[in-house]
Design an enzyme around this catalytic site. Sequence first.
Site, PDB file in Angstrom:
ATOM      1  N   LYS A   1     105.270  39.031  49.609  1.00 20.75           N
ATOM      2  CA  LYS A   1     105.101  40.453  49.346  1.00 20.75           C
ATOM      3  C   LYS A   1     106.378  41.179  48.919  1.00 20.75           C
ATOM      4  O   LYS A   1     106.310  42.312  48.444  1.00 20.75           O
ATOM      5  CB  LYS A   1     104.540  41.168  50.592  1.00 20.75           C
ATOM      6  CG  LYS A   1     103.109  40.805  50.902  1.00 20.75           C
ATOM      7  CD  LYS A   1     102.175  41.318  49.825  1.00 20.75           C
ATOM      8  CE  LYS A   1     100.857  40.596  49.854  1.00 20.75           C
ATOM      9  NZ  LYS A   1     100.473  40.038  48.580  1.00 20.75           N
TER      10      LYS A   1
ATOM     11  N   PRO B   1     109.052  36.457  54.086  1.00 20.83           N
ATOM     12  CA  PRO B   1     108.507  35.962  52.818  1.00 20.83           C
ATOM     13  C   PRO B   1     107.165  35.244  52.945  1.00 20.83           C
ATOM     14  O   PRO B   1     106.594  34.857  51.921  1.00 20.83           O
ATOM     15  CB  PRO B   1     109.596  35.000  52.333  1.00 20.83           C
ATOM     16  CG  PRO B   1     110.288  34.549  53.584  1.00 20.83           C
ATOM     17  CD  PRO B   1     110.262  35.728  54.507  1.00 20.83           C
TER      18      PRO B   1
ATOM     19  N   HIS C   1      97.507  30.946  39.488  1.00 23.86           N
ATOM     20  CA  HIS C   1      96.916  30.218  40.605  1.00 23.86           C
ATOM     21  C   HIS C   1      95.701  30.972  41.129  1.00 23.86           C
ATOM     22  O   HIS C   1      95.773  32.168  41.410  1.00 23.86           O
ATOM     23  CB  HIS C   1      97.939  30.045  41.735  1.00 23.86           C
ATOM     24  CG  HIS C   1      98.924  28.944  41.491  1.00 23.86           C
ATOM     25  ND1 HIS C   1      99.755  28.455  42.467  1.00 23.86           N
ATOM     26  CD2 HIS C   1      99.200  28.221  40.364  1.00 23.86           C
ATOM     27  CE1 HIS C   1     100.512  27.486  41.960  1.00 23.86           C
ATOM     28  NE2 HIS C   1     100.190  27.330  40.694  1.00 23.86           N
TER      29      HIS C   1
ATOM     30  N   TYR D   1     100.723  26.049  52.506  1.00 21.00           N
ATOM     31  CA  TYR D   1     101.326  26.596  53.720  1.00 21.00           C
ATOM     32  C   TYR D   1     100.911  25.703  54.881  1.00 21.00           C
ATOM     33  O   TYR D   1      99.718  25.409  55.039  1.00 21.00           O
ATOM     34  CB  TYR D   1     100.833  28.014  53.988  1.00 21.00           C
ATOM     35  CG  TYR D   1     101.291  29.070  53.004  1.00 21.00           C
ATOM     36  CD1 TYR D   1     102.352  29.916  53.319  1.00 21.00           C
ATOM     37  CD2 TYR D   1     100.654  29.240  51.778  1.00 21.00           C
ATOM     38  CE1 TYR D   1     102.769  30.904  52.424  1.00 21.00           C
ATOM     39  CE2 TYR D   1     101.060  30.214  50.884  1.00 21.00           C
ATOM     40  CZ  TYR D   1     102.123  31.049  51.218  1.00 21.00           C
ATOM     41  OH  TYR D   1     102.525  32.015  50.331  1.00 21.00           O
TER      42      TYR D   1
ATOM     43  N   TYR E   1      96.499  38.823  49.988  1.00 22.85           N
ATOM     44  CA  TYR E   1      97.403  37.919  49.292  1.00 22.85           C
ATOM     45  C   TYR E   1      97.489  38.247  47.802  1.00 22.85           C
ATOM     46  O   TYR E   1      98.585  38.249  47.217  1.00 22.85           O
ATOM     47  CB  TYR E   1      96.945  36.473  49.478  1.00 22.85           C
ATOM     48  CG  TYR E   1      98.003  35.441  49.111  1.00 22.85           C
ATOM     49  CD1 TYR E   1      98.928  35.015  50.059  1.00 22.85           C
ATOM     50  CD2 TYR E   1      98.077  34.903  47.832  1.00 22.85           C
ATOM     51  CE1 TYR E   1      99.904  34.082  49.733  1.00 22.85           C
ATOM     52  CE2 TYR E   1      99.050  33.975  47.493  1.00 22.85           C
ATOM     53  CZ  TYR E   1      99.959  33.573  48.445  1.00 22.85           C
ATOM     54  OH  TYR E   1     100.939  32.646  48.121  1.00 22.85           O
TER      55      TYR E   1
END
Length: 390
Positions: A297, A293, A72, A201, A385
Site C-alpha cells: 500500500k 509493506p 496480475h 505470501y 488489495y
Amino acid sequence: MRTQVVIIGSGPAGLLLGQLLVNAGIDNIILERTSKAHVLSRIRAGVLEEGTAAMLDEAGVGERMHREGLPHDGFDLAFDNRRHRVDLHGLTGGKRVFVYGQTEVTHDLMDGREAANAVSIYEAGNVQPHDFDGDHPFVTYEKDGKTHRIDCDFVAGCDGFHGVSRKSVPEAAIETFERVYPFGWLGIIADVPPVGEELIYANHPRGFALCSMRSTTRSRYYVQVGAEERVEDWSDERFWDEIRSRLPGRTAEAMVTGPSIEKSIAPLRSFVAEPMRFGRLFLAGDAAHIVPPTGAKGLNLAASDVRYLFDALREFYIEKSSAGLNDYSNRALARVWKAERFSWWMTSTLHRFPDQGTFGQRIQHAELDYLFQSRAALTMLAENYVGLPF
C-alpha cells in the site's frame, strides 16, 4: 523565483503531482535534497493498484508500464504446506494489479517531467518552508554556496518520513500515531526467474516469507527476520535455505537460486500524522503516513494523496474554489486509515510475533483457514488489495 506550487521531494508522490499539475497548466518547481541518481537508486515497492496505474496514464507516462509491467489477476497465500489462490479478478468484478517497480515509475515520471521542460532542482540543501500559515508562503534552499528563495501559493510536502515538511509544523499542531513491529524484512533481488507466475505470501512457523518479482527474469524475495538482525550476517546461501524452508515443498523445489544483486533489511512500522494540511502546506505520501509493506500500500497510498491534492489544486486554479483544499486532509485520512487497517491486518495474520504463543498461532491458522471457506472474507481481502475507490 515565483511559482504557483513548490513540491518538496522528488519521489513518486512529488513527481506524479508535478506531472499532473504541468499537464493542467499549473506552474510548479520540485526541490530535492539528493541527486537524481540517488533517487533512482532507491529500491522500493512494485505492486500498483489499478487506480495508481490509471493516474500514471493520466499523467501521460504509462506507456512503458503497460509494455513491460506484469498484470496480475491474483496471488497465492501459502500455509500448512499448501498454496491457496486469491482470485482478485474474479472477486472484484474484473480488477487487477500491475507488478512494476517503483524505480521504473520514478524513471518514467522523471522522463515525462524533462520532456515537459518542468523545473526540478536536485541537491538543494537546507530546504525550508516559511510562512505557510499565511497567504504568502515561500521556500528557501541552498545550492552552489548561495541561498535561494521561491515565492509560491502552496507548498506540497512529498519528502518522506524523515523530510523537513512534517518537521516544519509546530508540534502542538500535529498528532501522530505509531506502531513499530518487532521484526523486519530481509529482502534480496536476484536475476533469476520468479518461482511463481504471481506473488506468493507465506505464513510459516519459522516466520513470514514473500516471493515477488520485478520481471520474468528478475525476482524479489523477502523473509521475516528479528529486529536485531544485520544484513552482513546473511550470506546468499543462508537466505536461499531460509526462504525455501518457509515455502511448500514443491514451490521450494522449483525455486531457482543465484547471486543477489541487492540485499537489505527494512524495519516495519505503521505511522499516521494528522492533519495533513497546515495552512498552505500539504503533506502527501510518506511525509504523512507509513504502512508495513505486507499489503503493498505504500506507493499506492501516496498516489491516492496526490489524487485528492491535485484535484483540489486544479479546482482552486480552474474553478476558483477552495472547497477541495479545505477537505483535503479529511478525504485523504479516511482512505489512509483504511489502508493502515488492511496493512496491519495482513501483517498480523502472516507474521510470527515474539509474544504470540501457541494461542496466537492457532488464531492465525483459523483466520487463514476461514478465508478460503468464505467468499465474503476473500472478497474483503481482494477489494482492499486491488485498492479501494478514491
